[in-house]
Scaffold this motif. Structure first.
Motif, PDB file in Angstrom:
ATOM      1  N   THR A  47     -32.329  55.182  32.179  1.00  0.00           N
ATOM      2  CA  THR A  47     -32.929  55.189  30.845  1.00  0.00           C
ATOM      3  C   THR A  47     -32.843  53.817  30.172  1.00  0.00           C
ATOM      4  O   THR A  47     -33.795  53.386  29.519  1.00  0.00           O
ATOM      5  CB  THR A  47     -32.259  56.249  29.954  1.00  0.00           C
ATOM      6  OG1 THR A  47     -30.841  56.036  29.937  1.00  0.00           O
ATOM      7  CG2 THR A  47     -32.533  57.653  30.465  1.00  0.00           C
ATOM      8  N   ALA A  48     -31.709  53.136  30.337  1.00  0.00           N
ATOM      9  CA  ALA A  48     -31.527  51.837  29.684  1.00  0.00           C
ATOM     10  C   ALA A  48     -32.498  50.799  30.247  1.00  0.00           C
ATOM     11  O   ALA A  48     -33.177  50.080  29.499  1.00  0.00           O
ATOM     12  CB  ALA A  48     -30.085  51.364  29.843  1.00  0.00           C
ATOM     13  N   LEU A  54     -39.971  48.829  28.862  1.00  0.00           N
ATOM     14  CA  LEU A  54     -41.107  49.241  28.041  1.00  0.00           C
ATOM     15  C   LEU A  54     -41.124  48.509  26.704  1.00  0.00           C
ATOM     16  O   LEU A  54     -42.193  48.147  26.192  1.00  0.00           O
ATOM     17  CB  LEU A  54     -41.070  50.749  27.806  1.00  0.00           C
ATOM     18  CG  LEU A  54     -41.494  51.642  28.976  1.00  0.00           C
ATOM     19  CD1 LEU A  54     -41.375  53.103  28.587  1.00  0.00           C
ATOM     20  CD2 LEU A  54     -42.916  51.322  29.408  1.00  0.00           C
ATOM     21  N   LEU A  55     -39.949  48.286  26.118  1.00  0.00           N
ATOM     22  CA  LEU A  55     -39.861  47.556  24.859  1.00  0.00           C
ATOM     23  C   LEU A  55     -40.382  46.131  25.025  1.00  0.00           C
ATOM     24  O   LEU A  55     -41.105  45.608  24.160  1.00  0.00           O
ATOM     25  CB  LEU A  55     -38.413  47.544  24.364  1.00  0.00           C
ATOM     26  CG  LEU A  55     -38.175  46.989  22.959  1.00  0.00           C
ATOM     27  CD1 LEU A  55     -38.904  47.831  21.924  1.00  0.00           C
ATOM     28  CD2 LEU A  55     -36.674  46.963  22.657  1.00  0.00           C
ATOM     29  N   PHE A  75     -37.652  60.909  18.312  1.00  0.00           N
ATOM     30  CA  PHE A  75     -37.405  60.247  19.601  1.00  0.00           C
ATOM     31  C   PHE A  75     -36.113  60.774  20.233  1.00  0.00           C
ATOM     32  O   PHE A  75     -36.054  61.041  21.435  1.00  0.00           O
ATOM     33  CB  PHE A  75     -37.295  58.734  19.413  1.00  0.00           C
ATOM     34  CG  PHE A  75     -38.604  58.038  19.142  1.00  0.00           C
ATOM     35  CD1 PHE A  75     -39.816  58.671  19.376  1.00  0.00           C
ATOM     36  CD2 PHE A  75     -38.615  56.739  18.656  1.00  0.00           C
ATOM     37  CE1 PHE A  75     -41.026  58.027  19.131  1.00  0.00           C
ATOM     38  CE2 PHE A  75     -39.812  56.086  18.412  1.00  0.00           C
ATOM     39  CZ  PHE A  75     -41.022  56.730  18.649  1.00  0.00           C
ATOM     40  N   ALA A  76     -35.084  60.902  19.410  1.00  0.00           N
ATOM     41  CA  ALA A  76     -33.788  61.366  19.924  1.00  0.00           C
ATOM     42  C   ALA A  76     -33.880  62.796  20.443  1.00  0.00           C
ATOM     43  O   ALA A  76     -33.336  63.127  21.503  1.00  0.00           O
ATOM     44  CB  ALA A  76     -32.727  61.262  18.828  1.00  0.00           C
ATOM     45  N   PHE A  77     -34.596  63.648  19.698  1.00  0.00           N
ATOM     46  CA  PHE A  77     -34.752  65.031  20.134  1.00  0.00           C
ATOM     47  C   PHE A  77     -35.555  65.097  21.424  1.00  0.00           C
ATOM     48  O   PHE A  77     -35.248  65.872  22.340  1.00  0.00           O
ATOM     49  CB  PHE A  77     -35.431  65.844  19.031  1.00  0.00           C
ATOM     50  CG  PHE A  77     -35.517  67.311  19.322  1.00  0.00           C
ATOM     51  CD1 PHE A  77     -34.373  68.057  19.508  1.00  0.00           C
ATOM     52  CD2 PHE A  77     -36.744  67.935  19.413  1.00  0.00           C
ATOM     53  CE1 PHE A  77     -34.442  69.413  19.778  1.00  0.00           C
ATOM     54  CE2 PHE A  77     -36.838  69.290  19.671  1.00  0.00           C
ATOM     55  CZ  PHE A  77     -35.676  70.030  19.863  1.00  0.00           C
ATOM     56  N   GLY A 191     -39.079  54.667  22.849  1.00  0.00           N
ATOM     57  CA  GLY A 191     -38.136  55.171  21.853  1.00  0.00           C
ATOM     58  C   GLY A 191     -37.251  56.272  22.393  1.00  0.00           C
ATOM     59  O   GLY A 191     -36.023  56.267  22.178  1.00  0.00           O
ATOM     60  N   SER A 192     -37.827  57.230  23.126  1.00  0.00           N
ATOM     61  CA  SER A 192     -37.016  58.321  23.665  1.00  0.00           C
ATOM     62  C   SER A 192     -36.068  57.833  24.754  1.00  0.00           C
ATOM     63  O   SER A 192     -34.930  58.307  24.871  1.00  0.00           O
ATOM     64  CB  SER A 192     -37.917  59.436  24.207  1.00  0.00           C
ATOM     65  OG  SER A 192     -38.726  58.973  25.262  1.00  0.00           O
ATOM     66  N   LEU A 193     -36.510  56.855  25.554  1.00  0.00           N
ATOM     67  CA  LEU A 193     -35.621  56.310  26.589  1.00  0.00           C
ATOM     68  C   LEU A 193     -34.449  55.556  25.976  1.00  0.00           C
ATOM     69  O   LEU A 193     -33.298  55.696  26.417  1.00  0.00           O
ATOM     70  CB  LEU A 193     -36.414  55.393  27.519  1.00  0.00           C
ATOM     71  CG  LEU A 193     -37.344  56.099  28.505  1.00  0.00           C
ATOM     72  CD1 LEU A 193     -38.260  55.090  29.186  1.00  0.00           C
ATOM     73  CD2 LEU A 193     -36.540  56.865  29.553  1.00  0.00           C
TER      74      LEU A 193
END
Length: 304
Positions: A47-48, A54-55, A75-77, A191-193
């Motif tokens: 994920t990191a 992507l960022l 994003f967190a959800f 954002g979610s990652l």
């Protein structure tokens, strides 16, 4: 107008195939990765790396990330449903069950999505054709993987239940992703990652102490392929398809993911295909077509 619509459909189906390929390969990458890297650490790194990649792409394209707290809460959800829980469960499960069994158990996402949309959200039409697609797709999966894939059922019951739990999370995530319309597809992906990495990295440090590990080169390369191709690139495609094909249509890539995933496992893990694979592949194609290609005619209206 019809030719333009045909072109758009062809593009979306090509992206669906690409997504299925990228995610089909993820099971082999995970199997190779967890051989010497613990599950939480593997997924935290996945994920990191993907989120930061992507960022960087977004910044290069001049696309900014949303700054409001409400969007980051979403994003967190989304991260909890689409990466933190399911990816960790699958990585842990693949330490105890075969990759083929993990693939078939995880391929049931369209069924759960179909049921959730039919009973709870009702945001997409639950037509008989989509129901036929679900049945045809699952029949194809069973034919492709073969009954031998089920020989471990009963011995790794907890691991199998974990993978099914991951599948339910995917179905919920596909429905929840509708809330990101209006954003560039890379924004909810990145954002979610990043939100997922914020939760997983500390968990990895506390639970698995990654600085004490000695991962093999094969596991490290598998992790990099998993992060870059099966995550960063795949997530950008995934969030676009959610906005164009809808949640049920997008999760239908699970049917394509099975033959592709099995083919990759044959090449890299030495697994073999059953004799009924070609019949199963035909069923899979029928299932995907039934669930993703919109009906023609003046009465057909796209609602998602």
């Amino acid at each position: 107008m019809d030719s333009r619509q045909d072109t758009n459909i062809a593009v979306e189906l090509a992206l669906l195939l690409a997504l299925a390929t990228l995610w089909g390969g993820s099971y082999t990458f995970i199997k190779l990765g967890v051989a010497t890297i613990p599950p939480i650490t593997l997924i935290a790194a996945r994920t990191a790396i993907a989120g930061l990649l992507l960022l960087a792409v977004m910044r290069a394209r001049g696309i900014g990330m949303p700054a409001d707290a409400a969007t980051w809460q979403r994003f967190a959800f989304q991260a909890v449903l689409n990466s933190v829980i399911p990816w960790t469960l699958i990585a842990w499960g693949e330490r105890h069950v075969d990759a083929a069994l993990a693939t078939i158990l995880n391929s049931a996402a369209p069924i759960f999505t179909f049921l959730f949309t039919a009973i709870v959200t009702r945001h997409e039409a639950t037509t008989p054709r989509k129901l036929i697609g679900v049945v045809a797709g699952m029949a194809g999966i069973c034919l492709i993987v073969g009954v031998d894939a089920f020989h471990d059922i009963g011995r790794g019951l907890i691991a199998e239940a974990a993978i099914v739990g991951a599948t339910i999370c995917y179905a919920c995530a596909a429905i929840f992703s509708r809330g990101f319309k209006g954003l560039d597809p890379m924004a909810p992906a990145a954002g979610s990652l990043l939100a997922g990495a914020a939760a997983l990295v500390p968990a990895s440090l506390m639970v698995e102490q990654p600085w004490t590990l000695s991962p093999s080169l094969v596991s490290v390369l598998a992790l990099l392929a998993l992060a870059v191709f099966s995550t960063a690139v795949a997530f950008a495609i995934y969030f676009r398809l959610i906005q164009t094909l809808g949640s049920v249509g997008t999760t239908a890539q699970a049917y394509l993911r099975v033959p592709i995933g099995v083919a990759i496992s044959v090449a890299f893990l030495g697994e073999s295909l059953s004799r009924t694979a070609w019949i199963g592949l035909a069923c899979v194609v029928i299932g995907v077509a039934a669930m993703t290609i919109p009906a023609r005619g003046p009465a057909s209206v796209k609602t998602s």
